[in-house]
Design a protein around this motif. Structure first.
Motif, mmCIF file in Angstrom:
data_model
loop_
_atom_site.group_PDB
_atom_site.id
_atom_site.type_symbol
_atom_site.label_atom_id
_atom_site.label_comp_id
_atom_site.label_asym_id
_atom_site.label_seq_id
_atom_site.Cartn_x
_atom_site.Cartn_y
_atom_site.Cartn_z
ATOM 1 N N MET A 273 18.226 -0.974 5.066
ATOM 2 C CA MET A 273 17.409 0.191 6.041
ATOM 3 C C MET A 273 16.167 -0.144 6.345
ATOM 4 N N ALA A 274 15.590 0.377 7.542
ATOM 5 C CA ALA A 274 14.211 0.026 7.898
ATOM 6 C C ALA A 274 13.246 0.746 7.094
ATOM 7 N N LEU A 275 12.289 0.151 6.235
ATOM 8 C CA LEU A 275 11.367 0.907 5.519
ATOM 9 C C LEU A 275 10.209 0.080 5.439
ATOM 10 N N GLY A 276 8.906 0.528 5.429
ATOM 11 C CA GLY A 276 7.633 -0.226 5.347
ATOM 12 C C GLY A 276 6.815 0.544 4.082
ATOM 13 N N VAL A 277 6.279 -0.500 3.434
ATOM 14 C CA VAL A 277 5.480 0.405 2.216
ATOM 15 C C VAL A 277 3.999 -0.408 2.276
ATOM 16 N N THR A 278 2.991 0.380 2.337
ATOM 17 C CA THR A 278 1.809 -0.473 1.781
ATOM 18 C C THR A 278 0.989 0.211 0.771
ATOM 19 N N SER A 279 0.766 -0.737 -0.123
ATOM 20 C CA SER A 279 0.304 -0.009 -1.525
ATOM 21 C C SER A 279 -1.335 -0.731 -1.624
ATOM 22 N N CYS A 280 -2.032 0.179 -2.317
ATOM 23 C CA CYS A 280 -3.201 -0.114 -2.321
ATOM 24 C C CYS A 280 -4.076 0.302 -3.870
ATOM 25 N N THR A 281 -5.260 -0.227 -4.100
ATOM 26 C CA THR A 281 -6.066 0.145 -5.198
ATOM 27 C C THR A 281 -6.451 1.541 -5.351
ATOM 28 N N ALA A 282 -7.026 1.937 -6.535
ATOM 29 C CA ALA A 282 -7.582 3.314 -6.434
ATOM 30 C C ALA A 282 -8.871 3.209 -5.819
ATOM 31 N N ALA A 283 -9.426 2.161 -5.583
ATOM 32 C CA ALA A 283 -10.890 2.312 -4.826
ATOM 33 C C ALA A 283 -10.522 2.384 -3.543
ATOM 34 N N ILE A 284 -9.727 1.816 -3.069
ATOM 35 C CA ILE A 284 -9.418 1.799 -1.592
ATOM 36 C C ILE A 284 -9.140 3.593 -1.069
ATOM 37 N N TYR A 285 -8.034 3.955 -2.016
ATOM 38 C CA TYR A 285 -7.434 5.497 -1.814
ATOM 39 C C TYR A 285 -8.799 6.195 -2.100
ATOM 40 N N GLU A 286 -9.660 5.973 -3.005
ATOM 41 C CA GLU A 286 -10.577 6.999 -3.248
ATOM 42 C C GLU A 286 -11.490 7.151 -2.234
ATOM 43 N N ALA A 287 -11.702 5.885 -1.353
ATOM 44 C CA ALA A 287 -12.721 6.193 -0.376
ATOM 45 C C ALA A 287 -12.343 6.948 0.942
ATOM 46 N N PHE A 288 -11.067 7.561 0.924
ATOM 47 C CA PHE A 288 -10.472 8.428 1.713
ATOM 48 C C PHE A 288 -10.571 9.894 1.540
ATOM 49 N N LEU A 289 -11.146 9.989 -0.030
ATOM 50 C CA LEU A 289 -11.416 11.526 -0.642
ATOM 51 C C LEU A 289 -12.517 12.154 -0.062
ATOM 52 N N SER A 290 -12.452 13.208 0.337
ATOM 53 C CA SER A 290 -13.723 13.818 0.868
ATOM 54 C C SER A 290 -13.731 15.184 1.474
ATOM 55 N N ASP A 291 -14.638 16.142 1.298
ATOM 56 C CA ASP A 291 -14.715 17.329 2.069
ATOM 57 C C ASP A 291 -14.885 17.270 3.490
ATOM 58 N N ASN A 292 -15.177 16.056 4.007
ATOM 59 C CA ASN A 292 -15.287 15.595 5.602
ATOM 60 C C ASN A 292 -13.722 15.395 6.045
ATOM 61 N N PRO A 293 -13.233 16.179 6.789
ATOM 62 C CA PRO A 293 -11.852 15.951 7.192
ATOM 63 C C PRO A 293 -11.856 14.523 8.108
#
Ligand SMILES: *Cc1c(COP(=O)(O)O)cnc(C)c1O
Length: 426
Positions: A273-293
């Motif tokens: 089946m067609a499927l893609g995955v992109t995995s990342c570190t906690a540091a990458i993920y956390e840079a997107f956590l914000s009160d700013n949408p």
């Protein structure tokens, strides 16, 4: 009733195909193990894993059963605001076999989108951090997909020529094949001296489309170390190399330094089946956590984390971690090694190289137009002998599903030997 090929030719446009001159396609009606059954009654041995995707063989009963169960339970659901068992379980399972530093799973549809996601993550990471960086480093001969971002970080070739003005600028490194390591080290140092580099994307150890070009783990480890020292995000495109192709689970398993972001597709679902995955570190993920949408990662596809595709990947992983599959991978590596020893010194060969289950023979044919004629002949020769082998430029490669038996491998090697004879006579 007209046959499939004829009906196809009237209305379908095929990938990478000059429709004016292409031979009629071969209609396939059934697959089982490493075999594909044609409408004509011919049976073909799939020595290229149906474009590098298939790992357990075609129409595997266990995978088929899991797909049937899933489609009867939940076919699809929007993945924003909702989740489901196959997506959660697949993420959990993947994280147990990925390098330890990988902590988050982002789903998409295919290899190109997995790469787009990785590039956008890396670029927005620096944007979100308030220190925007614009440049990307890639290998000159690499292939990362056919969408615009993926094309931009891929080799500039006849394939990308019509679009070249639309591709973003990239700092290209030579591929650090044996003997070129020092040159490539000096190239990256030079680039990093003059530029704010956001990311370095690479095919780890094996560049597929470039012609199964191989390089050593030690130099990639050095490049990753340099990137880490310069705060450059590293992206391993394991779309082809993942799930046992290189003899280990992932090509990055050969490395001491681990990438920040990884891309998967192809063998992820066993090539079903067609499927893609992109995995990342906690540091990458956390840079997107914000009160700013505005710092949100605004990326998604209609079929992101499709439950049937995720269930297929889970079924494929179940089979992949079994001893019988792992032993098959080892067996193919050994068979390739034995065959390689037999032919490595053939005078018509420039090089015979192998990484895991991938065996590649590079011909001495210097002039490409000359080779293009012979290429079609070689392809046809293999088909006439019931084996699917698609030469890449002046390279023939073997990349079988792991279930391919020793007898089937022997049949493939016999055809490859026949190709050597054919080349020597030309
Ligand atoms: C095939 C491939 C891609 C593109 O994947 P698609 O699913 O064909 O879009 C990207 N990177 C690598 C290394 C590949 O081999």
């Amino acid at each position: 009733m007209k046959n499939l090929a004829t009906r196809d030719r009237e209305i379908i446009w095929h990938p990478y195909t000059q429709m004016q001159t292409a031979a009629l396609p071969i209609g396939i009606v059934r697959g089982e193990g490493s075999l594909l059954y044609a409408e004509s009654g011919d049976v073909y041995l799939d020595a290229v894993s149906s474009w590098w995707v298939n790992i357990h063989g075609h129409s595997h009963p266990y995978i088929a059963e899991k797909i049937a169960q899933q489609v009867k339970t939940l076919d699809h659901v929007i993945f924003a605001g909702f989740t489901h068992q196959p997506a959660v379980e697949l993420a959990e399972k993947l994280l147990t076999i990925l390098p330890q530093n990988q902590r988050r799973i982002f789903y998409s549809d295919n290899g190109s989108t997995a790469v787009e996601v990785a590039l956008k993550m890396a670029i927005q990471y620096w944007e979100n951090a308030g220190t925007p960086k614009r440049r990307i480093i890639a290998f000159r001969d690499s292939y990362h997909g056919d969408t615009f971002g993926a094309m931009s970080v891929s080799s500039r070739s006849a394939f990308t020529q019509p679009f070249v003005q639309y591709l973003f600028e990239v700092d290209f490194l030579d591929v650090p094949v044996v003997g070129k390591e020092q040159l490539v080290l000096s190239q990256i140092e030079e680039i990093l001296k003059n530029n704010a580099v956001a990311a370095f994307i690479f095919e780890p150890l094996l560049l597929g489309t470039a012609g199964m070009v191989m390089y050593q783990p030690a130099i990639l480890d050095e490049l990753l170390e340099i990137c880490q020292k310069h705060n450059v995000i590293t992206i391993a495109d394991e779309v082809m190399t993942g799930f046992g192709r290189t003899g280990r689970n992932f090509a990055t398993d050969y490395l001491k330094n681990k990438p920040d972001i990884m891309c998967f597709s192809k063998g992820l679902t066993g090539g079903v089946m067609a499927l893609g995955v992109t995995s990342c570190t906690a540091a990458i993920y956390e840079a997107f956590l914000s009160d700013n949408p505005g710092k949100t990662f605004f990326h998604g596809h209609s079929f992101t984390a499709n439950p049937i595709a995720c269930a297929t990947a889970l079924a494929s992983l179940d089979l992949f971690v079994e001893d019988s599959c792992q032993n098959n991978i080892k067996r193919i590596c050994q068979q390739h090694e034995q065959f390689r020893a037999q032919i490595a010194h053939h005078p018509i060969l420039k090089e015979c190289r192998q990484l895991g289950t991938v065996l590649a023979l590079e011909f001495n044919a210097g002039e490409t137009s000359y080779f293009n004629n012979i290429r079609q002949k070689l392809y046809q020769f293999a088909l006439d002998n019931q084996v699917i082998l698609r030469p890449l430029g002046n390279i023939i490669y073997v990349m079988p599903p792991y279930c391919t038996t020793n007898a089937q491998l022997a049949q493939i090697y016999q055809v490859v030997s026949g190709m050597l004879t054919l080349m020597a006579e030309n």
